[in-house]
Design an enzyme around this catalytic site. Structure first.
Site, mmCIF file in Angstrom:
data_model
loop_
_atom_site.group_PDB
_atom_site.id
_atom_site.type_symbol
_atom_site.label_atom_id
_atom_site.label_comp_id
_atom_site.label_asym_id
_atom_site.label_seq_id
_atom_site.Cartn_x
_atom_site.Cartn_y
_atom_site.Cartn_z
ATOM 1 N N TYR A 237 0.813 -1.219 0.000
ATOM 2 C CA TYR A 237 0.000 0.000 0.000
ATOM 3 C C TYR A 237 0.848 1.271 0.000
ATOM 4 C CZ TYR A 237 -4.264 -2.681 0.909
ATOM 5 O OH TYR A 237 -5.329 -3.542 0.806
ATOM 6 N N GLY A 273 -10.729 1.200 -2.823
ATOM 7 C CA GLY A 273 -9.531 1.550 -2.077
ATOM 8 C C GLY A 273 -8.530 0.426 -1.968
ATOM 9 N N ASP A 274 -8.642 -0.591 -2.827
ATOM 10 C CA ASP A 274 -7.773 -1.766 -2.698
ATOM 11 C C ASP A 274 -6.881 -2.001 -3.905
ATOM 12 O OD1 ASP A 274 -7.042 -3.833 -0.840
ATOM 13 O OD2 ASP A 274 -7.915 -5.296 -2.212
ATOM 14 N N MET A 275 -6.724 -1.000 -4.775
ATOM 15 C CA MET A 275 -5.883 -1.181 -5.956
ATOM 16 C C MET A 275 -4.427 -0.859 -5.624
ATOM 17 S SD MET A 275 -7.861 -2.479 -8.167
ATOM 18 C CE MET A 275 -7.051 -2.337 -9.760
#
Length: 393
Positions: A237, A273-275
């Site tokens: 992240y 929000g997880d790319m």
């Protein structure tokens, strides 16, 4: 790779990786990873040995979270807790892409019936094959067979996540993106799945065709951008969007970089929000000597479950969805070395297409009403924010 030895990983007492000399003489083709190559495309020197840490390319082949825990139980006695090398040794013959990791003496000891695949990521999922008999279901690949599909289990924490991702994949396809075949299937379609690899949360499974496996089961090489950048999975992240865009622009094509922009805009619009770095990949078709941008995958809206979520990659030094005005896209374009006008046009085009197609998309009707409502609300908020990219001056 391609049934030829290209290197060796040694554990004694540190993890060392070395390339074979004949692989170097072939120019490092097929390409294992851009992380092993210099800016001019030449193969770098062997990476520095590390104590207790696998080289990042190989660490990123391993499962995380629940799937890692399940695989540890499934191979109890052969995999010590938190031991990456043990897990790689057990699962290395069937990992993502075209690379295979096998004992140096060529022997592969496989107990039956056991699963010997590795899929990266936190979500519980299986590499599966479709049973060839009429009316057959989904089975774990056995006796060296490769799974051609990924079956993703629903989540007890995030209701409707399978339907959510199914609809978002359909949306990506509807606006012209390269999307693998996908369908919702019932849990009863899974046959003879060991208890430790099963879950009991309710709802359908999402079945996605693997794009790293050909129609005849041949391996097609891929690598995610944590591998490209040499980043450990725990730091997935921490990436910046411009870094991926610049790499695509230089190593693939300007068109691939702008397709990445469109996918970023889709993530912002739908509240994904997880790319992170592991959810973007390169694919190496044919001889494996040149990368392309892989199909889009792992697309879903996370804001219905995490209302305060933000972009997984920073964009123009921002992650908040609501901060992604034209100024941020311009800053991103400049850092990536892309034309501002082309980037802004790609964002505006995506906004227009999503608003045209989403509410008329048949697949959205399978999404639970409360989840669908939160996606709609987020889209309504983000449309004018990204719409600033259409303003002149």
């Amino acid at each position: 790779m391609a049934n030829r030895k290209i290197g060796t990983i040694l554990r004694s007492p540190v993890y060392a990786f070395t390339f074979e000399q004949d692989y170097r003489e072939r120019g490092g083709v097929p390409i294992l990873s851009l992380s092993f190559r210099s800016a001019n495309g030449e193969l770098r020197q062997d990476p520095k040995p590390l104590a207790g840490i696998l080289p990042t390319f190989f660490a990123n082949l391993l499962p995380e979270g629940k799937l890692r825990e399940a695989m540890g139980k499934h191979h109890q006695g052969r995999v010590r807790q938190r031991n990456d090398f043990d897990l790689l040794a057990v699962l290395g013959a069937d990992v993502s892409g075209a690379v295979q990791l096998v004992p140096s003496d060529g022997s592969v000891l496989m107990e039956k019936p056991k699963a010997y695949f590795s899929l990266a990521g936190m979500q519980m999922k299986l590499s599966v094959a479709k049973n060839r008999r009429e009316g057959g279901g989904l089975t774990l690949p056995m006796d060296g067979e490769l799974g051609l599909y990924i079956a993703k289990f629903p989540s007890a924490t995030f209701p409707g996540v399978s339907e959510n991702e199914f609809a978002n994949l359909a949306l990506a396809a509807a606006i012209g993106m390269d999307v693998p075949h996908h369908e919702l299937v019932e849990r009863s379609d899974l046959e003879s799945i060991p208890e430790e690899l099963n879950t009991h949360s309710g709802g359908p499974l999402l079945l996605v065709r693997r794009f790293d496996r050909g129609a005849d089961g041949q391996r097609i090489h891929i690598e995610d951008f944590a591998q490209v950048f040499g980043v450990q999975p725990s730091r997935k992240y921490e990436g910046a969007a411009f870094h991926i865009a610049a790499t695509l622009n230089n190593a693939v094509s300007p068109e691939a970089a702008l397709e990445f922009v469109r996918r970023l805009a889709l993530a912002a619009l739908t509240g994904n929000g997880d790319m992170h770095l592991k959810n973007w990949s390169l694919i190496y078709p044919g001889d494996g000597d040149r990368p392309s941008l892989a199909p889009i995958y792992d697309v879903l809206s996370t804001v219905p479950y995490i209302p305060a979520d933000a972009m997984a990659l920073s964009l123009g030094r921002e992650r908040s969805f609501r901060a992604l005005t034209a100024a941020r896209w311009k800053a991103f374009a400049n850092r990536a070395g892309l034309p501002e006008t082309a980037v802004l046009e790609a964002v505006v085009e995506t906004v227009t297409l999503v608003n045209e197609r989403w509410r008329r998309l048949p697949e959205r009707e399978v999404v639970p009403a409360n989840v669908r409502g939160r996606i709609d609300e987020h889209l309504k908020v983000m449309t004018p924010i990204l719409g600033t990219c259409a303003q002149k001056g």
